[in-house]
Design an enzyme around this catalytic site. Sequence first.
Site, PDB file in Angstrom:
ATOM      1  N   GLU A  47       0.882  -1.164   0.000  1.00  0.00           N
ATOM      2  CA  GLU A  47       0.000   0.000   0.000  1.00  0.00           C
ATOM      3  C   GLU A  47       0.921   1.216   0.000  1.00  0.00           C
ATOM      4  O   GLU A  47       1.613   1.475   0.971  1.00  0.00           O
ATOM      5  CB  GLU A  47      -0.890  -0.005   1.242  1.00  0.00           C
ATOM      6  N   ARG A  51       0.746  10.199   1.014  1.00  0.00           N
ATOM      7  CA  ARG A  51       1.228  11.196   1.973  1.00  0.00           C
ATOM      8  C   ARG A  51       2.413  11.968   1.408  1.00  0.00           C
ATOM      9  O   ARG A  51       2.893  12.909   2.034  1.00  0.00           O
ATOM     10  CB  ARG A  51       1.651  10.518   3.285  1.00  0.00           C
ATOM     11  N   LYS A 135     -11.466  -0.940   5.772  1.00  0.00           N
ATOM     12  CA  LYS A 135     -10.242  -0.774   6.550  1.00  0.00           C
ATOM     13  C   LYS A 135     -10.638  -0.442   7.983  1.00  0.00           C
ATOM     14  O   LYS A 135     -11.523   0.385   8.203  1.00  0.00           O
ATOM     15  CB  LYS A 135      -9.406   0.355   5.959  1.00  0.00           C
TER      16      LYS A 135
END
Length: 218
Positions: A47, A51, A135
């Site tokens: 993943e 960011r 999630k």
Amino acid sequence: MNFAANCQAAVDALGAIRIVPVLVLNDVDSGLKMCEVLAECGLPAAEITFRTTAAEAVIKAASTRFPELYLGAGTVLNVRDLHRAFDAGARFAVAPGFNPTVVKEAVVNGFAFAPGVCTPSEAEQAMEFGCRFLKFFPAEASGGVNFIKSLIAPYKHLGVRFMPTGGITTANVAEYLAIKEIVAVGGTWLGKSSDIESGNWDAIRSAVRGAVELANAR
């Protein structure tokens, strides 16, 4: 395939891998090196979080060079980044929270997307949009294994599956993976930024190999 089918495909793929490294990558070269290590050590997923400004370029380059890796995008907070991720070659995407605008866009476009939840209300809102792949974040801070077991209980009959992330380590990963409804966990301890930036690839390889052993010990 449609949204539900693509989410199921992600569940099936990640369910075979079990531990998904969560990576914060600052440039393409180090991102490709990290993906090379994952492929070499037998942990074929990652993943790559949005960011950093390099995320899109890393996904695009890595999905071409390492087609055997099941690459996803993390920290997808808006519609623009959702499209950027999938246009770059992401196979799935996740978010820390439940944003109905982003979920709607994922559904319309058939993107495999797992919104983040940590309460029953959020889980029900996500399921109202057809989400069955969620999630759970932040996992440990929200109550850990005992909490997610309680969260799962009322929804087992709906076929919902979870990928917890946040505070999961080698010390507790086995407890999470023992829960049937957990597809995989986000491995934030893998590919630490400090190790990547310092070029400590031996330490990273060791951590990845250890994760493979943990994933296979089920």
